[in-house]
Design a protein around this motif. Structure first.
Motif, PDB file in Angstrom:
ATOM      1  N   LEU A 234       0.803  -1.272  -0.124  1.00 45.41           N
ATOM      2  CA  LEU A 234       0.056   0.215  -0.018  1.00 45.41           C
ATOM      3  C   LEU A 234       0.825   1.270  -0.175  1.00 45.41           C
ATOM      4  N   ASP A 235       2.061   1.290   0.716  1.00 40.09           N
ATOM      5  CA  ASP A 235       2.848   2.402   0.901  1.00 40.09           C
ATOM      6  C   ASP A 235       3.963   2.657  -0.297  1.00 40.09           C
ATOM      7  N   GLY A 236       4.458   3.955  -0.108  1.00 41.46           N
ATOM      8  CA  GLY A 236       5.502   4.125  -0.717  1.00 41.46           C
ATOM      9  C   GLY A 236       5.124   4.497  -2.232  1.00 41.46           C
ATOM     10  N   SER A 237       6.142   4.921  -2.953  1.00 38.15           N
ATOM     11  CA  SER A 237       5.898   5.581  -4.324  1.00 38.15           C
ATOM     12  C   SER A 237       5.364   4.656  -5.449  1.00 38.15           C
ATOM     13  N   GLU A 238       5.641   3.317  -5.083  1.00 39.12           N
ATOM     14  CA  GLU A 238       5.068   2.375  -6.103  1.00 39.12           C
ATOM     15  C   GLU A 238       4.033   1.459  -5.459  1.00 39.12           C
ATOM     16  N   GLY A 239       3.735   2.167  -4.313  1.00 40.94           N
ATOM     17  CA  GLY A 239       2.439   1.247  -3.963  1.00 40.94           C
ATOM     18  C   GLY A 239       1.118   1.379  -4.403  1.00 40.94           C
ATOM     19  N   ALA A 240       0.127   0.689  -3.833  1.00 45.84           N
ATOM     20  CA  ALA A 240      -1.123   0.745  -4.622  1.00 45.84           C
ATOM     21  C   ALA A 240      -1.719   1.873  -4.324  1.00 45.84           C
ATOM     22  N   PHE A 241      -1.488   2.700  -3.172  1.00 45.80           N
ATOM     23  CA  PHE A 241      -2.249   3.905  -2.817  1.00 45.80           C
ATOM     24  C   PHE A 241      -1.677   4.866  -3.900  1.00 45.80           C
ATOM     25  N   ALA A 242      -0.405   4.934  -4.011  1.00 47.10           N
ATOM     26  CA  ALA A 242       0.151   6.121  -4.911  1.00 47.10           C
ATOM     27  C   ALA A 242      -0.267   5.745  -6.342  1.00 47.10           C
ATOM     28  N   GLN A 243      -0.481   4.609  -6.837  1.00 49.63           N
ATOM     29  CA  GLN A 243      -0.910   4.339  -8.209  1.00 49.63           C
ATOM     30  C   GLN A 243      -2.287   4.785  -8.460  1.00 49.63           C
ATOM     31  N   GLU A 279      -5.737   1.603   5.417  1.00 49.54           N
ATOM     32  CA  GLU A 279      -4.368   2.012   5.950  1.00 49.54           C
ATOM     33  C   GLU A 279      -4.371   2.510   7.066  1.00 49.54           C
ATOM     34  N   ASP A 280      -5.332   3.148   7.633  1.00 49.75           N
ATOM     35  CA  ASP A 280      -5.492   3.531   8.852  1.00 49.75           C
ATOM     36  C   ASP A 280      -5.802   2.464   9.895  1.00 49.75           C
ATOM     37  N   ARG A 281      -6.545   1.515   9.449  1.00 48.76           N
ATOM     38  CA  ARG A 281      -6.924   0.187  10.600  1.00 48.76           C
ATOM     39  C   ARG A 281      -5.776  -0.650  10.514  1.00 48.76           C
ATOM     40  N   LEU A 282      -4.948  -0.873   9.398  1.00 53.02           N
ATOM     41  CA  LEU A 282      -4.047  -1.556   9.513  1.00 53.02           C
ATOM     42  C   LEU A 282      -2.853  -1.119  10.470  1.00 53.02           C
ATOM     43  N   ALA A 283      -2.737   0.308  10.306  1.00 52.23           N
ATOM     44  CA  ALA A 283      -1.707   1.103  11.498  1.00 52.23           C
ATOM     45  C   ALA A 283      -2.244   0.635  12.824  1.00 52.23           C
ATOM     46  N   ALA A 284      -3.680   0.684  13.037  1.00 44.82           N
ATOM     47  CA  ALA A 284      -4.137   0.477  14.530  1.00 44.82           C
ATOM     48  C   ALA A 284      -4.088  -0.908  14.842  1.00 44.82           C
ATOM     49  N   ALA A 285      -4.302  -1.648  13.986  1.00 41.82           N
ATOM     50  CA  ALA A 285      -4.073  -3.295  14.192  1.00 41.82           C
ATOM     51  C   ALA A 285      -2.430  -3.553  14.327  1.00 41.82           C
ATOM     52  N   GLY A 286      -1.656  -2.972  13.690  1.00 42.07           N
ATOM     53  CA  GLY A 286      -0.264  -3.091  13.954  1.00 42.07           C
ATOM     54  C   GLY A 286       0.145  -2.573  15.650  1.00 42.07           C
TER      55      GLY A 286
END
Length: 553
Positions: A234-243, A279-286
């Motif tokens: 999900l994260d980074g310049s090549e992540g799904a969110f950026a795409q 992305e927010d929920r993944l962070a909370a789960a982490g």
């Protein structure tokens, strides 16, 4: 009050239905007519032991039904309620007893099955039967104290309350001593256990908290690699969110060219929003499943120690905190030592002194009441041709082992039948006639407080006549103003005193002998009393004497 008696197939009685009213009822008849059968039948209804020999020859069973009218405050209502039996104040009380010819019996109270023991207890409240060989009622010393208290209108409640207070204080003292002794024996173990629990400081609910935290961290350890990989996608310049964002920007530039492009752009915007939430929920789960090896080790050590300590003390982990408080309290009691015991001893001694004073007051009141009762009975003895006899009420204070809520006194009625003879228990009187007249004297003396609402005297006038029989009749009549009396008598003087009169007689049809009972009208009553006066042949003189007896009363 006994209102009706129905008898079926009892010895010589085939079928008999009697109704009774208040006052003095007399039952007369020739010797052997069956008066005892009538009393035996009534005894069945009152719980006397069933005897298959009472079943009439040729019948399968004998049945006796007795009906009573009771005041609302009669103690029988309490007994019925305690035994789960229906019985409303104001409603008739009906007792039915069945005895089978082949053995066995059953009873019912107000149509509900009842054990014989309950029937006997209830019967004792309803009717007193006084006969020459009766070993209950006035002859039983166990009831003499209550009779004296009723006669003297003595209030036993203060002594009963003081006794309960004293008993409770003694119980508290004994318990404290036992606890102190047990705790003292375990002092070393208690010191160690309390210190250990204090150092560990367990908290209620701690096991569940630790187990939950341990479980989360164990899950985090297992899921850490997967969470990292998902985040990389999900994260980074090549992540799904950026795409997704890049695609949305390009589509935004051309979206006006066609309506479908605008729809596609809206869909991409929604996807970007959902991706952001993911992305927010993944962070909370982490964060929730973060895995700290040091913390996991600490949590596991605490959890295992908690469970081990619980097993050691044989309680649930959540019970350790309460156990610590309990053991600390036991230590405190040891430390309080004899000071606490001394306080309880002082309370028990004060409670004992209060009870002793109340019991002494009861003894004083009973002694005074006994003197009045003795005088009242003495006044009844001479007219009953017992002028050589003496009566006394013995009030003996018992040692502490005999103290109770009713006081410390043993009360017993004693008599001496001859000058110079020692006093003895009522039950040791040899003469049945004397015994019956003593019972009558006592009942008259106690009449103000009374006993059962119905009393039956069986041949109380046996062996006496003339003036003594007249005195017996007069006293029975006086007693009948306080209670319902039924008297089986051979004395015309007693029979003439009755408010109602029944004749008991046998009849023969050549094959079967039967006993019957029927009420007498005024003429029949005069004829029966004349028979009692003259014997087999009734003379005009006997009839005239019977009429005079009836006129006197």
């Amino acid at each position: 009050m006994l209102t009706a008696l129905a008898i079926r197939d009892v010895v010589l009685i085939e079928a008999l239905d009697l109704e009774f009213g208040p006052g003095l009822g007399t039952l007369t008849g020739e010797t052997g007519a069956g008066k005892s059968i009538l009393l035996d039948a009534l005894g069945l209804a009152l719980g006397v032991r069933a005897d298959s020999g009472l079943v009439r020859n040729g019948a399968d069973q004998a049945v006796v039904t007795a009906s009573f009218d009771l005041p609302a405050d009669h103690p029988a209502h309490i007994l019925l309620a305690e035994n789960g039996l229906d019985g409303e104040p104001g409603e008739p009380l009906v007792i039915r007893r069945i005895v089978k010819a082949d053995g066995g019996s059953r009873a019912a109270i107000n149509g509900q099955p009842a054990p014989a023991a309950t029937l006997r207890e209830l019967g004792a409240m309803l009717i007193e039967i006084h006969g020459q060989h009766d070993d209950r009622g006035l002859l039983n010393p166990r009831g003499h104290r209550a009779l004296l208290d009723a006669f003297g209108r003595i209030d036993t409640r203060p002594a009963a309350d003081a006794f309960r207070t004293w008993r409770d204080a003694q119980t508290a003292l004994v318990t404290a001593r036992e606890d102190l002794d047990a705790a003292a024996r375990d002092r070393e173990w208690l010191d160690h256990a309390v210190a250990e629990l204090d150092a560990f400081a367990p908290e209620p609910g701690e096991e569940a908290t630790l187990a939950g935290e341990r479980s989360d961290m164990q899950k985090g350890a297992k899921l850490a690699e997967d969470l990292t990989a998902v985040g990389a996608h999900l994260d980074g310049s090549e992540g799904a969110f950026a795409q997704l964002r890049q695609a949305a920007r390009r589509l935004d530039r051309i979206g006006a060219e066609h309506p479908l492009l605008a729809d596609a752009l809206a869909a991409l915007d929604r996807a970007i929003i959902e991706a952001g939430e993911a992305e927010d929920r993944l962070a909370a789960a982490g964060n929730a499943l973060s895995f700290d090896p040091a913390r996991l080790e600490t949590v596991e050590a605490r959890l295992f120690d908690l469970r081990a300590l619980a097993r050691k003390h044989r309680v649930e982990p959540d019970g350790l905190a309460a156990l610590r408080d309990e053991l600390s309290a036991r230590l405190n009691r040891i430390e309080a030592g004899e000071g606490g015991i001394a306080a309880l001893e002082k309370q028990a001694a004060a409670a004992r002194a209060t009870y002793a004073a109340a019991a002494e007051a009861l003894t004083t009141a009973r002694t005074a009441a006994a003197a009045r009762l003795d005088a009242a009975v003495a006044g009844e003895l001479t007219p009953l041709k017992l002028d050589a006899a003496r009566f006394k009420t013995v009030v003996d204070a018992q040692d502490e082992g005999g103290w109770s809520a009713a006081g410390r006194d043993r009360v017993e009625f004693e008599i001496s039948t001859n000058p110079g003879a020692p006093f003895a228990s009522l039950m040791k009187i040899a003469s049945g006639g004397e015994l019956s007249r003593f019972i009558l004297a006592l009942k008259v003396a106690l009449a103000e407080e009374g006993g059962a609402a119905t009393m039956i005297f069986d041949e109380i006038d046996r062996g006496v006549g003339g003036a003594v029989a007249s005195a017996i009749g007069e006293r029975l009549s006086r007693l009948a103003k306080k209670a319902q009396l039924l008297v089986v008598t051979h004395s015309p003087q007693v029979a003439a005193r009755g408010d109602s009169h029944w004749l008991i007689a046998k009849s023969h049809d050549g094959l079967v002998t039967r006993t019957g009972v029927r009420p007498l009208d005024s003429d029949e009553r005069r004829e029966e009393i004349a028979r009692m006066l003259s014997g087999a042949e009734i003379t005009q003189e006997a009839r005239a004497q019977a009429a005079r007896l009836l006129e006197v009363v």
